[in-house]
Design a protein around this motif. Structure first.
Motif, PDB file in Angstrom:
ATOM      1  N   ALA A   1      78.065  -6.140  45.143  1.00 43.09           N
ATOM      2  CA  ALA A   1      77.491  -4.798  45.056  1.00 43.09           C
ATOM      3  C   ALA A   1      78.412  -3.920  44.213  1.00 43.09           C
ATOM      4  O   ALA A   1      79.630  -4.076  44.248  1.00 43.09           O
ATOM      5  CB  ALA A   1      77.319  -4.201  46.453  1.00 43.09           C
ATOM      6  N   GLU A   2      77.830  -3.005  43.478  1.00 40.45           N
ATOM      7  CA  GLU A   2      78.610  -2.099  42.633  1.00 40.45           C
ATOM      8  C   GLU A   2      79.606  -1.312  43.471  1.00 40.45           C
ATOM      9  O   GLU A   2      79.273  -0.825  44.546  1.00 40.45           O
ATOM     10  CB  GLU A   2      77.684  -1.127  41.910  1.00 40.45           C
ATOM     11  CG  GLU A   2      76.805  -1.765  40.857  1.00 40.45           C
ATOM     12  CD  GLU A   2      77.579  -2.150  39.604  1.00 40.45           C
ATOM     13  OE1 GLU A   2      78.561  -1.467  39.266  1.00 40.45           O
ATOM     14  OE2 GLU A   2      77.196  -3.149  38.981  1.00 40.45           O
ATOM     15  N   ASP A   3      80.825  -1.167  42.984  1.00 38.59           N
ATOM     16  CA  ASP A   3      81.843  -0.368  43.664  1.00 38.59           C
ATOM     17  C   ASP A   3      81.624   1.127  43.449  1.00 38.59           C
ATOM     18  O   ASP A   3      81.874   1.941  44.326  1.00 38.59           O
ATOM     19  CB  ASP A   3      83.248  -0.709  43.154  1.00 38.59           C
ATOM     20  CG  ASP A   3      83.727  -2.071  43.601  1.00 38.59           C
ATOM     21  OD1 ASP A   3      83.139  -2.630  44.542  1.00 38.59           O
ATOM     22  OD2 ASP A   3      84.688  -2.572  43.006  1.00 38.59           O
ATOM     23  N   ASP A   4      81.173   1.475  42.281  1.00 38.83           N
ATOM     24  CA  ASP A   4      81.065   2.874  41.894  1.00 38.83           C
ATOM     25  C   ASP A   4      79.934   3.570  42.654  1.00 38.83           C
ATOM     26  O   ASP A   4      78.793   3.125  42.634  1.00 38.83           O
ATOM     27  CB  ASP A   4      80.814   2.969  40.388  1.00 38.83           C
ATOM     28  CG  ASP A   4      80.918   4.382  39.880  1.00 38.83           C
ATOM     29  OD1 ASP A   4      81.763   5.137  40.402  1.00 38.83           O
ATOM     30  OD2 ASP A   4      80.155   4.738  38.962  1.00 38.83           O
ATOM     31  N   GLY A   5      80.266   4.631  43.348  1.00 41.03           N
ATOM     32  CA  GLY A   5      79.259   5.430  44.021  1.00 41.03           C
ATOM     33  C   GLY A   5      78.823   4.910  45.376  1.00 41.03           C
ATOM     34  O   GLY A   5      77.789   5.337  45.887  1.00 41.03           O
ATOM     35  N   ARG A   6      79.580   4.010  45.985  1.00 35.56           N
ATOM     36  CA  ARG A   6      79.225   3.539  47.322  1.00 35.56           C
ATOM     37  C   ARG A   6      79.287   4.712  48.300  1.00 35.56           C
ATOM     38  O   ARG A   6      80.199   5.519  48.259  1.00 35.56           O
ATOM     39  CB  ARG A   6      80.187   2.456  47.803  1.00 35.56           C
ATOM     40  CG  ARG A   6      79.927   1.113  47.207  1.00 35.56           C
ATOM     41  CD  ARG A   6      80.806   0.067  47.853  1.00 35.56           C
ATOM     42  NE  ARG A   6      80.649  -1.208  47.171  1.00 35.56           N
ATOM     43  CZ  ARG A   6      81.391  -2.268  47.406  1.00 35.56           C
ATOM     44  NH1 ARG A   6      82.364  -2.208  48.306  1.00 35.56           N
ATOM     45  NH2 ARG A   6      81.193  -3.373  46.760  1.00 35.56           N
ATOM     46  N   THR A   7      78.288   4.774  49.159  1.00 38.32           N
ATOM     47  CA  THR A   7      78.210   5.852  50.133  1.00 38.32           C
ATOM     48  C   THR A   7      77.916   5.274  51.500  1.00 38.32           C
ATOM     49  O   THR A   7      77.104   4.371  51.628  1.00 38.32           O
ATOM     50  CB  THR A   7      77.082   6.841  49.748  1.00 38.32           C
ATOM     51  OG1 THR A   7      77.344   7.329  48.432  1.00 38.32           O
ATOM     52  CG2 THR A   7      77.007   7.995  50.708  1.00 38.32           C
ATOM     53  N   CYS A   8      78.576   5.794  52.506  1.00 37.85           N
ATOM     54  CA  CYS A   8      78.355   5.370  53.885  1.00 37.85           C
ATOM     55  C   CYS A   8      77.746   6.545  54.639  1.00 37.85           C
ATOM     56  O   CYS A   8      78.353   7.604  54.727  1.00 37.85           O
ATOM     57  CB  CYS A   8      79.683   4.938  54.520  1.00 37.85           C
ATOM     58  SG  CYS A   8      79.532   4.371  56.207  1.00 37.85           S
ATOM     59  N   VAL A   9      76.537   6.362  55.149  1.00 35.71           N
ATOM     60  CA  VAL A   9      75.860   7.419  55.894  1.00 35.71           C
ATOM     61  C   VAL A   9      76.092   7.167  57.377  1.00 35.71           C
ATOM     62  O   VAL A   9      75.776   6.096  57.884  1.00 35.71           O
ATOM     63  CB  VAL A   9      74.345   7.428  55.582  1.00 35.71           C
ATOM     64  CG1 VAL A   9      73.636   8.514  56.370  1.00 35.71           C
ATOM     65  CG2 VAL A   9      74.117   7.592  54.089  1.00 35.71           C
ATOM     66  N   ILE A  10      76.670   8.149  58.062  1.00 38.39           N
ATOM     67  CA  ILE A  10      76.965   8.010  59.488  1.00 38.39           C
ATOM     68  C   ILE A  10      76.456   9.230  60.235  1.00 38.39           C
ATOM     69  O   ILE A  10      76.208  10.277  59.630  1.00 38.39           O
ATOM     70  CB  ILE A  10      78.477   7.813  59.743  1.00 38.39           C
ATOM     71  CG1 ILE A  10      79.279   9.029  59.281  1.00 38.39           C
ATOM     72  CG2 ILE A  10      78.980   6.543  59.078  1.00 38.39           C
ATOM     73  CD1 ILE A  10      80.756   8.975  59.641  1.00 38.39           C
ATOM     74  N   ASN A  11      76.298   9.074  61.542  1.00 41.64           N
ATOM     75  CA  ASN A  11      75.852  10.213  62.350  1.00 41.64           C
ATOM     76  C   ASN A  11      77.053  10.877  63.029  1.00 41.64           C
ATOM     77  O   ASN A  11      78.197  10.443  62.862  1.00 41.64           O
ATOM     78  CB  ASN A  11      74.786   9.780  63.369  1.00 41.64           C
ATOM     79  CG  ASN A  11      75.301   8.779  64.371  1.00 41.64           C
ATOM     80  OD1 ASN A  11      76.483   8.759  64.721  1.00 41.64           O
ATOM     81  ND2 ASN A  11      74.406   7.924  64.856  1.00 41.64           N
ATOM     82  N   ALA A  12      76.800  11.913  63.803  1.00 36.97           N
ATOM     83  CA  ALA A  12      77.879  12.692  64.428  1.00 36.97           C
ATOM     84  C   ALA A  12      78.703  11.843  65.398  1.00 36.97           C
ATOM     85  O   ALA A  12      79.930  11.975  65.455  1.00 36.97           O
ATOM     86  CB  ALA A  12      77.297  13.902  65.147  1.00 36.97           C
ATOM     87  N   LYS A  13      78.056  10.982  66.161  1.00 32.87           N
ATOM     88  CA  LYS A  13      78.773  10.131  67.121  1.00 32.87           C
ATOM     89  C   LYS A  13      79.695   9.158  66.386  1.00 32.87           C
ATOM     90  O   LYS A  13      80.838   8.929  66.794  1.00 32.87           O
ATOM     91  CB  LYS A  13      77.760   9.372  67.998  1.00 32.87           C
ATOM     92  CG  LYS A  13      78.383   8.414  68.977  1.00 32.87           C
ATOM     93  CD  LYS A  13      79.207   9.135  70.018  1.00 32.87           C
ATOM     94  CE  LYS A  13      79.729   8.149  71.055  1.00 32.87           C
ATOM     95  NZ  LYS A  13      80.709   8.717  71.934  1.00 32.87           N
ATOM     96  N   GLN A  14      79.216   8.565  65.304  1.00 34.29           N
ATOM     97  CA  GLN A  14      80.038   7.648  64.522  1.00 34.29           C
ATOM     98  C   GLN A  14      81.231   8.368  63.910  1.00 34.29           C
ATOM     99  O   GLN A  14      82.326   7.810  63.845  1.00 34.29           O
ATOM    100  CB  GLN A  14      79.186   6.964  63.445  1.00 34.29           C
ATOM    101  CG  GLN A  14      78.154   6.026  64.036  1.00 34.29           C
ATOM    102  CD  GLN A  14      77.098   5.615  63.034  1.00 34.29           C
ATOM    103  OE1 GLN A  14      76.716   6.398  62.158  1.00 34.29           O
ATOM    104  NE2 GLN A  14      76.626   4.393  63.160  1.00 34.29           N
ATOM    105  N   LEU A  15      81.035   9.601  63.482  1.00 36.41           N
ATOM    106  CA  LEU A  15      82.147  10.386  62.950  1.00 36.41           C
ATOM    107  C   LEU A  15      83.189  10.624  64.040  1.00 36.41           C
ATOM    108  O   LEU A  15      84.394  10.490  63.802  1.00 36.41           O
ATOM    109  CB  LEU A  15      81.654  11.715  62.385  1.00 36.41           C
ATOM    110  CG  LEU A  15      82.736  12.644  61.834  1.00 36.41           C
ATOM    111  CD1 LEU A  15      83.527  11.968  60.714  1.00 36.41           C
ATOM    112  CD2 LEU A  15      82.120  13.943  61.366  1.00 36.41           C
TER     113      LEU A  15
END
Length: 119
Positions: free
Chosen positions: A82-96
């Motif tokens: 997978a491309e390294d550039d621009g990887r984003t991890c979407v998490i919720n408040a509990k995960q944060l």
């Protein structure tokens, strides 16, 4: 007639647009992936691309989001080229909150390592 961007109608329109974008992102994440030159080949989701809930400090019990899971996810992405550039991890408040409880995330001793940064 000029529209006030801070007015209630503008704010409602912006919120509706945000909800529509959220829906499109969630539908794309849960939907069928299409591959191939023309994008006509449907590709089913492989469970080998999933990080187990027991990855982390205590392998015998389910744990919240932690550095071990982020490392495992990065390994899966890297293995699948997978491309390294621009990887984003979407998490919720509990995960944060789970991440903020990790010493590796909050300690300045670990900040200089930048374990998940690729140069």
């Amino acid at each position: 007639m000029l529209i006030d961007p801070s007015g209630p109608y503008s704010q409602a329109a912006a919120s509706a647009m945000g909800r529509a974008m959220d829906t499109a992102i969630i539908d794309a994440a849960d939907g069928t992936a299409y591959t191939g030159v023309a994008g006509g080949t449907s590709t089913s989701y492989s469970t080998s691309n999933t990080v187990d809930v027991q990855v982390g400090i205590s392998p015998a019990a389910d744990t919240g989001l932690n550095v071990g899971k982020l490392r495992a996810a990065k390994q899966i992405l890297d293995a699948n080229e997978a491309e390294d550039d621009g990887r984003t991890c979407v998490i919720n408040a509990k995960q944060l909150q789970n991440l903020l409880a990790e010493t590796e995330i909050t300690s300045s001793d670990y900040a200089v390592v930048k374990a998940l940064t690729v140069h």
